[in-house]
Design a protein around this motif. Structure first.
Motif, PDB file in Angstrom:
ATOM      1  N   THR A 140       0.848  -1.207   0.000  1.00 38.94           N
ATOM      2  CA  THR A 140       0.000   0.000   0.000  1.00 38.94           C
ATOM      3  C   THR A 140       0.882   1.255   0.000  1.00 38.94           C
ATOM      4  O   THR A 140       0.546   2.264  -0.615  1.00 38.94           O
ATOM      5  CB  THR A 140      -0.977   0.023   1.196  1.00 38.94           C
ATOM      6  N   THR A 141       2.056   1.181   0.647  1.00 40.80           N
ATOM      7  CA  THR A 141       2.973   2.327   0.631  1.00 40.80           C
ATOM      8  C   THR A 141       3.446   2.584  -0.804  1.00 40.80           C
ATOM      9  O   THR A 141       3.482   3.727  -1.263  1.00 40.80           O
ATOM     10  CB  THR A 141       4.192   2.054   1.532  1.00 40.80           C
ATOM     11  N   ILE A 142       3.795   1.509  -1.505  1.00 38.12           N
ATOM     12  CA  ILE A 142       4.266   1.681  -2.892  1.00 38.12           C
ATOM     13  C   ILE A 142       3.167   2.325  -3.746  1.00 38.12           C
ATOM     14  O   ILE A 142       3.431   3.244  -4.536  1.00 38.12           O
ATOM     15  CB  ILE A 142       4.715   0.320  -3.496  1.00 38.12           C
ATOM     16  N   LEU A 143       1.918   1.856  -3.556  1.00 39.07           N
ATOM     17  CA  LEU A 143       0.821   2.452  -4.326  1.00 39.07           C
ATOM     18  C   LEU A 143       0.741   3.947  -4.032  1.00 39.07           C
ATOM     19  O   LEU A 143       0.605   4.774  -4.943  1.00 39.07           O
ATOM     20  CB  LEU A 143      -0.517   1.785  -3.986  1.00 39.07           C
ATOM     21  N   ALA A 144       0.861   4.276  -2.747  1.00 37.35           N
ATOM     22  CA  ALA A 144       0.745   5.682  -2.352  1.00 37.35           C
ATOM     23  C   ALA A 144       1.885   6.512  -2.935  1.00 37.35           C
ATOM     24  O   ALA A 144       1.674   7.605  -3.463  1.00 37.35           O
ATOM     25  CB  ALA A 144       0.737   5.786  -0.827  1.00 37.35           C
ATOM     26  N   VAL A 145       3.085   5.959  -2.857  1.00 39.47           N
ATOM     27  CA  VAL A 145       4.249   6.687  -3.364  1.00 39.47           C
ATOM     28  C   VAL A 145       4.051   7.034  -4.840  1.00 39.47           C
ATOM     29  O   VAL A 145       4.416   8.112  -5.307  1.00 39.47           O
ATOM     30  CB  VAL A 145       5.535   5.835  -3.173  1.00 39.47           C
ATOM     31  N   HIS A 146       3.433   6.113  -5.568  1.00 35.26           N
ATOM     32  CA  HIS A 146       3.231   6.356  -7.006  1.00 35.26           C
ATOM     33  C   HIS A 146       1.884   6.998  -7.295  1.00 35.26           C
ATOM     34  O   HIS A 146       1.406   6.991  -8.434  1.00 35.26           O
ATOM     35  CB  HIS A 146       3.409   5.052  -7.788  1.00 35.26           C
ATOM     36  N   GLU A 147       1.309   7.542  -6.240  1.00 37.88           N
ATOM     37  CA  GLU A 147       0.033   8.267  -6.359  1.00 37.88           C
ATOM     38  C   GLU A 147      -1.033   7.440  -7.067  1.00 37.88           C
ATOM     39  O   GLU A 147      -1.803   7.945  -7.878  1.00 37.88           O
ATOM     40  CB  GLU A 147       0.252   9.603  -7.091  1.00 37.88           C
ATOM     41  N   CYS A 148      -1.032   6.160  -6.758  1.00 39.47           N
ATOM     42  CA  CYS A 148      -2.057   5.300  -7.344  1.00 39.47           C
ATOM     43  C   CYS A 148      -3.201   5.170  -6.340  1.00 39.47           C
ATOM     44  O   CYS A 148      -3.021   4.606  -5.258  1.00 39.47           O
ATOM     45  CB  CYS A 148      -1.463   3.931  -7.667  1.00 39.47           C
ATOM     46  N   VAL A 149      -4.333   5.742  -6.687  1.00 42.67           N
ATOM     47  CA  VAL A 149      -5.499   5.612  -5.809  1.00 42.67           C
ATOM     48  C   VAL A 149      -6.505   4.741  -6.550  1.00 42.67           C
ATOM     49  O   VAL A 149      -7.243   5.215  -7.412  1.00 42.67           O
ATOM     50  CB  VAL A 149      -6.107   6.999  -5.478  1.00 42.67           C
ATOM     51  N   PRO A 150      -6.494   3.417  -6.259  1.00 41.27           N
ATOM     52  CA  PRO A 150      -7.368   2.522  -7.037  1.00 41.27           C
ATOM     53  C   PRO A 150      -8.843   2.881  -6.872  1.00 41.27           C
ATOM     54  O   PRO A 150      -9.270   3.301  -5.787  1.00 41.27           O
ATOM     55  CB  PRO A 150      -7.086   1.151  -6.432  1.00 41.27           C
ATOM     56  N   ALA A 151      -9.559   2.705  -7.963  1.00 41.36           N
ATOM     57  CA  ALA A 151     -10.996   2.947  -7.903  1.00 41.36           C
ATOM     58  C   ALA A 151     -11.640   1.847  -7.058  1.00 41.36           C
ATOM     59  O   ALA A 151     -12.648   2.054  -6.396  1.00 41.36           O
ATOM     60  CB  ALA A 151     -11.572   2.934  -9.311  1.00 41.36           C
ATOM     61  N   ALA A 152     -11.051   0.639  -7.081  1.00 40.94           N
ATOM     62  CA  ALA A 152     -11.560  -0.453  -6.249  1.00 40.94           C
ATOM     63  C   ALA A 152     -10.380  -1.283  -5.777  1.00 40.94           C
ATOM     64  O   ALA A 152      -9.365  -1.364  -6.458  1.00 40.94           O
ATOM     65  CB  ALA A 152     -12.503  -1.320  -7.073  1.00 40.94           C
TER      66      ALA A 152
END
Ligand code: ATP
Ligand code: SKM
Ligand code: MG
Length: 625
Positions: A140-152
């Motif tokens: 989840t940190t990696i997603l956040a770092v890459h500004e990925c906010v999943p729709a689901a």
């Protein structure tokens, strides 16, 4: 039961937070150092890319090299091992930046698009399979770092599987995906795309290093004289065959039916093959001459011109800048077209093409008395017609600074020998031949272009194909050093005195006694002429072979003449009639200017310990010459 051994220090047990702070400080120092090293390496890499780009542009070569880039990805992937996904992502960004730095062309955009296409080939929902449940925070940190906010987002703790979705039309950041895979997260959807990408790159790499050797060669009418097979053998591991096609009408059938991956084209088909090419490089089109054919995957032919790069190198070798000068080009065939194009590009004031039936012909050469550069692009003077020259009398060009002859066999054509006699700088076609071959080989994906390699091949060919004559005072060491050179270079060795004795059927002092010096000189001249017709022979002359102008000419024109010198006091005189009769000092005084006129290289054997050292020194000098 699974037992995991975890090593924990006492510090950490006492004060975990302080310990963490210590580890973070220590490791950040390492990270900073690594970042600095990466930046330095990147800077060095970009500098190297810029230097290659500039050199390629100067040489008129294509800057973008798809084969090299594909091979690079394959190599990085292999070297990086488990870091491959992250490394490949990093290198993609770097090569894209390098391409931008080199100025975009269509193929760079294509490559960028291919990268984007690979990303957009991913579905909007991805499955992330974590190596263990504890990785969830990291992911989840990696997603956040890459500004990925999943729709689901879903999380199946038992299966350690997460799914993330983006809305239609958005893309997954490549760096995020590679960060995830670098942490051991499996993304099955991405693996499919990676497989496709790997197929693309290894497919291209496999094309160059395919298990079946690339089949290349040379197409022309008469090819026995060509050095190309030797050059290509030195450039890389691929077949290079000679294809003699007697008539232009047979070209089409030949090109259709002969299996080859790449071909060089020479006299007289450089213009004729153009009609059989599906595509032409811009330079081949502009020049109107093709000397390199590349078989494309769909079986059609692409025509290119690498003589352009070769002739550019040849002009550079002459040291004459054609800018603002009149240049006369003999011949109007395919090679001439390339020469004219290069000279014009280099800023020549006037480029005159002389042909047998043109407005400027061999009868009115004097019209161009201001010519600074004369280029022979005809086959006149080429082996075996070595006594022919396209220009009878060079005095019609009193301002010549250099004469360039595209012929490389013989190394010194009559035209070049005439120019040399007038003190004009001369260049033969060997460098052009090597450079055009190296560029062609790169176009076929058979070897990477490397100027140093070209220079080494050129020196080796010069050494291997041209005769090597040793001249100097009686007893200086010509026979001894010559024998050693022949052995070291793996080339035939001829001792002219031994040849003379063999032909006359008696020892030299006896020839002098029975036929006099004049009789000896006749036999000697005959032997020198015969030896000069050899290829790659080491020849030890007799002390007086250089006396005749015709002998000197035969030597210089068929190869390199090396003048060996040793202190006169060290020269043996026994069995050497002239040294005995005249005395070495007097003999030397007479001959010194003649040796000087004959020699390309002077070697002072006094400075070297023994004949072996002299031979070694000669080889070194020849390699550099
Ligand atoms: N660099 C050297 N140092 C010492 N001795 C040498 C060297 N080169 C040759 N010699 C010796 O000098 C002698 C003459 O050498 P060699 O017969 O090779 O000379 P040459 O130039 O062929 O003579 P010629 O003109 O009579 O044919 C031989 O004994 C040889 O071993
Ligand atoms: O003699 C040769 O081998 C060649 C000469 C030139 O025409 C070159 O353009 C050709 O590629 C090879
Ligand atoms: Mg000798």
């Amino acid at each position: 039961m699974d037992q995991t051994v975890i090593s924990v220090s006492h510090d950490e047990i006492r004060d975990p937070a302080a310990h963490a702070a210590k580890v973070i400080r220590r490791e950040r120092v390492r990270i900073d150092a690594a970042d600095r090293a990466i930046l330095d390496a990147m800077r060095g890499r970009f500098e190297a890319v810029a230097a290659i780009g500039a050199a390629k542009r100067r040489a008129g070569l294509p800057v973008y090299d798809a084969a090299r880039e594909a091979a690079l990805y394959a190599r990085i992937s292999e070297m990086a091992g488990d870091l491959a996904p992250a490394a490949l992502a990093l290198w993609r960004v770097m090569t894209a930046a390098a391409r931008r730095m080199e100025g975009l062309d269509v193929r760079h955009e294509e490559a960028d698009r291919a990268d984007q296409a690979a990303q957009s080939a991913l579905p909007t929902t991805l499955t992330l399979e974590l190596p263990d449940a504890a990785m969830l925070t990291t992911v989840t940190t990696i997603l956040a770092v890459h500004e990925c906010v999943p729709a689901a987002m879903t999380w199946d703790g038992a299966a350690r599987r997460m799914t993330i979705s983006v809305t239609e039309g958005s893309a997954w950041a490549p760096a995020m995906l590679s960060d995830l895979t670098a942490q051991g997260v499996r993304i099955p959807e991405m693996e499919k795309v990676a497989e496709m990408a790997a197929e693309m790159t290894t497919g291209q790499a496999a094309e160059q290093s395919a298990p079946s050797r690339p089949r290349c060669g040379l197409l022309g009418r008469k090819l026995g004289y060509s050095y190309s097979p030797a050059i290509h053998a030195a450039l890389g591991d691929y077949d290079y065959d000679l294809h003699e096609v007697p008539n232009e009408e047979d070209l089409e059938k030949f090109l259709k039916e002969t299996p080859f991956d790449g071909l060089n084209v020479t006299i007289p088909y450089k213009v004729a093959v153009m009609a059989h090419c599906a595509t032409l490089s811009p330079r081949a089109k502009a020049i109107g001459s093709v000397n390199t054919l590349v078989r494309r995957p769909d079986g059609t032919l692409h025509g290119d011109n690498t003589d352009d790069a070769g002739f550019t190198a040849m002009v550079e070798e002459s040291g004459v800048d054609p800018a603002g000068k009149t240049c006369v080009v003999l011949g109007s065939g395919g090679a001439s077209r390339t020469v004219v194009a290069v000279l014009k590009r280099m800023g020549a004031k006037r480029v005159v093409v002389v042909s047998r039936r043109g407005e400027d012909h061999y009868g009115n050469l004097a019209r161009h008395a201001d010519a600074a550069l004369l280029v022979n692009a005809t086959p006149v003077g080429m082996y075996p017609n070595v006594d022919a020259s396209p220009v009878e009398d060079l005095s019609v060009f009193p301002k010549l600074e250099a004469v360039l002859d595209l012929i490389y066999n013989p190394p010194k054509t009559k035209l070049l020998a005439d120019a040399e006699k007038r003190g004009i700088r001369t260049v033969n076609g060997l460098r052009m031949l090597v450079v055009q071959a190296a560029v062609a080989s790169a176009l076929w994906g058979c070897s990477a272009y490397d100027a140093k390699r070209c220079a080494a091949i050129e020196a080796a060919i010069r050494l291997g194909e041209e005769n090597l004559w040793l001249v100097g005072m009686p007893g200086v060491g010509k026979t001894t050093v010559g024998g050693l050179l022949g052995e070291a270079l793996g080339r035939p060795f001829v001792d002219l005195d031994a040849e003379i004795e063999r032909v006359a059927g008696m020892p030299i002092p006896e020839i002098f006694r029975t036929r006099g010096e004049a009789g000896f000189r006749e036999i000697e001249a005959e032997a020198a002429m015969t030896a000069s017709r050899g290829r790659g022979t080491v020849i030890a002359t007799g002390g007086g072979t250089v006396l005749r102008e015709a002998n000197r000419r035969a030597m210089r024109e068929s190869g390199t003449v090396v003048w060996l010198q040793r202190d006169l006091s060290r020269l043996p005189t026994e069995g050497r009639p002239l040294s005995e009769a005249k005395g070495v000092e007097k003999l030397y005084a007479e001959r010194e200017p003649i040796y000087r006129a004959a020699a390309h290289l002077e070697v002072d054997a006094n400075l070297l310990a023994g004949a072996e050292a002299v031979a070694e020194h000669v080889i070194g000098r020849l390699m550099r010459a």
